[in-house]
Design a protein around this motif. Structure first.
Motif, mmCIF file in Angstrom:
data_model
loop_
_atom_site.group_PDB
_atom_site.id
_atom_site.type_symbol
_atom_site.label_atom_id
_atom_site.label_comp_id
_atom_site.label_asym_id
_atom_site.label_seq_id
_atom_site.Cartn_x
_atom_site.Cartn_y
_atom_site.Cartn_z
ATOM 1 N N ALA A 69 -32.024 28.774 -6.196
ATOM 2 C CA ALA A 69 -33.306 28.152 -5.860
ATOM 3 C C ALA A 69 -34.416 29.116 -6.261
ATOM 4 N N GLY A 70 -35.528 28.581 -6.680
ATOM 5 C CA GLY A 70 -36.645 29.428 -7.080
ATOM 6 C C GLY A 70 -36.375 30.147 -8.384
ATOM 7 N N THR A 71 -37.051 31.280 -8.574
ATOM 8 C CA THR A 71 -37.004 31.982 -9.863
ATOM 9 C C THR A 71 -36.471 33.412 -9.766
ATOM 10 N N SER A 72 -36.223 33.885 -8.575
ATOM 11 C CA SER A 72 -35.796 35.272 -8.392
ATOM 12 C C SER A 72 -34.403 35.511 -8.965
ATOM 13 N N ALA A 73 -34.171 36.739 -9.415
ATOM 14 C CA ALA A 73 -32.860 37.133 -9.921
ATOM 15 C C ALA A 73 -31.993 37.745 -8.820
ATOM 16 N N ARG A 74 -32.481 37.751 -7.605
ATOM 17 C CA ARG A 74 -31.746 38.369 -6.509
ATOM 18 C C ARG A 74 -30.513 37.530 -6.134
ATOM 19 N N THR A 75 -29.501 38.202 -5.585
ATOM 20 C CA THR A 75 -28.243 37.527 -5.260
ATOM 21 C C THR A 75 -27.692 38.030 -3.929
ATOM 22 N N VAL A 76 -26.894 37.186 -3.284
ATOM 23 C CA VAL A 76 -26.203 37.583 -2.058
ATOM 24 C C VAL A 76 -24.906 36.786 -1.954
ATOM 25 N N GLY A 77 -23.891 37.388 -1.358
ATOM 26 C CA GLY A 77 -22.619 36.704 -1.157
ATOM 27 C C GLY A 77 -22.281 36.595 0.315
ATOM 28 N N VAL A 78 -21.650 35.471 0.692
ATOM 29 C CA VAL A 78 -21.138 35.283 2.057
ATOM 30 C C VAL A 78 -19.706 34.773 1.941
ATOM 31 N N ARG A 79 -18.793 35.359 2.708
ATOM 32 C CA ARG A 79 -17.375 35.040 2.582
ATOM 33 C C ARG A 79 -16.786 34.454 3.866
ATOM 34 N N ALA A 80 -15.875 33.502 3.692
ATOM 35 C CA ALA A 80 -15.059 32.968 4.786
ATOM 36 C C ALA A 80 -13.607 32.956 4.327
ATOM 37 N N MET A 103 -0.032 27.384 12.040
ATOM 38 C CA MET A 103 -1.228 27.008 12.790
ATOM 39 C C MET A 103 -2.384 27.951 12.474
ATOM 40 N N HIS A 104 -3.588 27.470 12.734
ATOM 41 C CA HIS A 104 -4.782 28.303 12.619
ATOM 42 C C HIS A 104 -4.964 29.048 13.939
ATOM 43 N N ALA A 105 -4.217 30.151 14.072
ATOM 44 C CA ALA A 105 -4.249 30.936 15.312
ATOM 45 C C ALA A 105 -5.213 32.110 15.236
ATOM 46 N N CYS A 106 -5.980 32.189 14.148
ATOM 47 C CA CYS A 106 -6.947 33.284 14.000
ATOM 48 C C CYS A 106 -8.366 32.767 13.785
ATOM 49 N N GLY A 107 -8.508 31.439 13.684
ATOM 50 C CA GLY A 107 -9.852 30.864 13.577
ATOM 51 C C GLY A 107 -10.407 30.751 12.178
ATOM 52 N N HIS A 108 -9.559 30.900 11.163
ATOM 53 C CA HIS A 108 -10.067 30.778 9.807
ATOM 54 C C HIS A 108 -10.558 29.366 9.510
ATOM 55 N N ASP A 109 -9.999 28.382 10.228
ATOM 56 C CA ASP A 109 -10.531 27.017 10.113
ATOM 57 C C ASP A 109 -11.984 26.975 10.560
ATOM 58 N N GLY A 110 -12.297 27.724 11.606
ATOM 59 C CA GLY A 110 -13.675 27.803 12.093
ATOM 60 C C GLY A 110 -14.573 28.578 11.153
ATOM 61 N N HIS A 111 -14.076 29.704 10.624
ATOM 62 C CA HIS A 111 -14.879 30.498 9.690
ATOM 63 C C HIS A 111 -15.247 29.665 8.460
ATOM 64 N N LEU A 134 -21.189 31.551 -2.206
ATOM 65 C CA LEU A 134 -20.372 31.342 -1.014
ATOM 66 C C LEU A 134 -18.914 31.486 -1.417
ATOM 67 N N ILE A 135 -18.226 32.452 -0.817
ATOM 68 C CA ILE A 135 -16.885 32.852 -1.228
ATOM 69 C C ILE A 135 -15.873 32.388 -0.188
ATOM 70 N N PHE A 136 -15.003 31.467 -0.573
ATOM 71 C CA PHE A 136 -13.963 30.952 0.312
ATOM 72 C C PHE A 136 -12.641 31.573 -0.141
#
Length: 396
Positions: A69-80, A103-111, A134-136
């Protein structure tokens, strides 16, 4: 929308029912490390429908969704993380796992759902200037050759540049919606050691003609108790736990060998190196003193997870703005568990965040565990606001 208005939890209220539905679907259909094909497809299809540039099969079943979005060259990553555990679910929930022994016993489904919620909101408002990745990630629970390692080896940061990277894990025992931050070492390195003691089998009535591996193994267990207490600086934390000891089948037979397995945890590279050196030396010396030999397999696991100072402070500020300082714990206590997010933090500055899953709720890796759905909109709002703030024109 004004660039000075950042996401609030209330902004995600209208998405709550959809997020519940997504989370329950993921919980009902868990997939183990390296097997996340359906989860990966489900996530990628959602992201593509919301307008993201989606790259599939990064480091296996990994998915990276990019939005500019916009024109900036800046970047950021978020991982689940996306994978589940080999545990038979005992929750009795109407959306309990339909896959036997998984089973999802550690909550990765939630993350995963939290990050999808943020993805939906960011695509809707586009209240940022730059590019978000966004890193899955698959295979966080693998222990070695994990999803983070594989995605990095597949060129993650070359293909999807990130000035900083952020991740999140739920934390049972801490009030719901409470965020925890700690700069520096937060989670321990975890190594596994497997020993095979070679003795000399014989009759239980004639021990002088044998070399008893049970005695040797027992001596090793006791000697290992001195490693942390006498070789590690008392101001540092470390754990050496022998979790398995197998030898013999009959009371009147001295067996040929014994197998020991242990978990070794530390919070600094220096202590980690000390532990390995002392364990190797002690084990060899103990075995030799009884006339036995020993094979040592020292398996390096995830490294120490070290949060960078500036990014941790930034994430803490975002959380305080979102939920108030009364719902933020900083510094959060160190955690003896391990996380492959540590590999990302070796490559880029960033912060791994803890989010309270509720007091009195089952702990992680428990057959009765369930991610707290109250955190879905809180977590999604946090990631949305963090991206908006990190990529705001005010920070350009």
């Amino acid at each position: 929308m004004s660039e000075h208005h950042y996401c609030e939890v209330a902004d995600l209220a209208e998405a709550r029912s959809e997020l519940d539905e997504i989370r329950h679907h993921l919980h009902k259909h868990p997939e183990l490390s390296y097997e996340e094909a359906d989860t990966s497809r489900f996530v990628a299809d959602k992201l593509a429908a919301w307008g993201y540039d989606v790259t599939r099969r990064v480091g296996g079943h990994g998915v990276v969704a990019s939005l500019k979005a916009g024109t900036s060259a800046r970047t950021v990553g978020v991982r689940a993380d996306m994978d589940a555990l080999p545990i038979q679910e005992l929750t009795g929930l109407d959306y309990a796992s339909v896959h036997e022994g998984k089973m999802h016993a550690c909550g990765h489904d939630g993350h995963t759902t939290v990050l999808l919620g943020a993805a939906r909101q960011l695509a809707k408002t586009r209240n940022f200037d730059g590019t978000v990745h966004l890193i899955f990630q698959p295979a966080e629970e693998a222990g070695s050759d994990s999803g983070a390692e594989r995605m990095i080896a597949d060129g993650l940061f070359d293909r999807f540049p990130c000035e900083a990277i952020f991740g999140l894990h739920n934390h049972p025992g801490v009030p719901t919606g409470t965020f925890g931050f700690r700069a520096g070492p937060l989670m321990a390195a975890c190594d596994t050691v497997k020993l095979r003691v070679h003795g000399k089998g014989g009759h239980a009535a004639r021990p002088h003609l044998a070399v008893d591996p049970v005695l040797v193994g027992s001596s090793i267990v006791m000697a290992l108790q001195s490693v942390v207490s006498r070789n590690v600086d008392p101001t540092e934390a470390a754990v050496v736990t022998v979790g398995a000891f197998r030898s013999g089948h009959a009371p009147n037979v001295i067996p040929e060998d014994a197998v020991l397995e242990m978990s070794v945890r530390s919070f600094s590279p220096e202590v980690r190196a000390t532990l390995e050196a002392r364990i190797r030396a002690l084990v060899q010396a103990q075995a030799q003193s009884y006339g036995a030999t020993v094979d040592i397999d020292f398996i390096s696991g995830y490294p120490v997870l070290i949060n960078s100072e500036a990014e941790t402070e930034f994430a803490r500020q975002v959380a305080e703005e979102l939920v108030g300082p009364e719902h933020v714990i900083a510094p959060f206590p160190p955690i003896a568990g391990s996380e492959d997010f540590a590999y990302y933090l070796q490559q880029r500055p960033g912060c791994f965040v803890r989010l309270g899953n509720g007091e009195g709720r089952p702990m992680l890796h428990n057959a009765r565990y369930d991610f707290n759905d109250e955190n879905l909109t809180i977590g999604a709002a946090f990631w949305t606001r963090l991206v908006e703030r990190f990529l705001s024109k005010d920070r350009a």
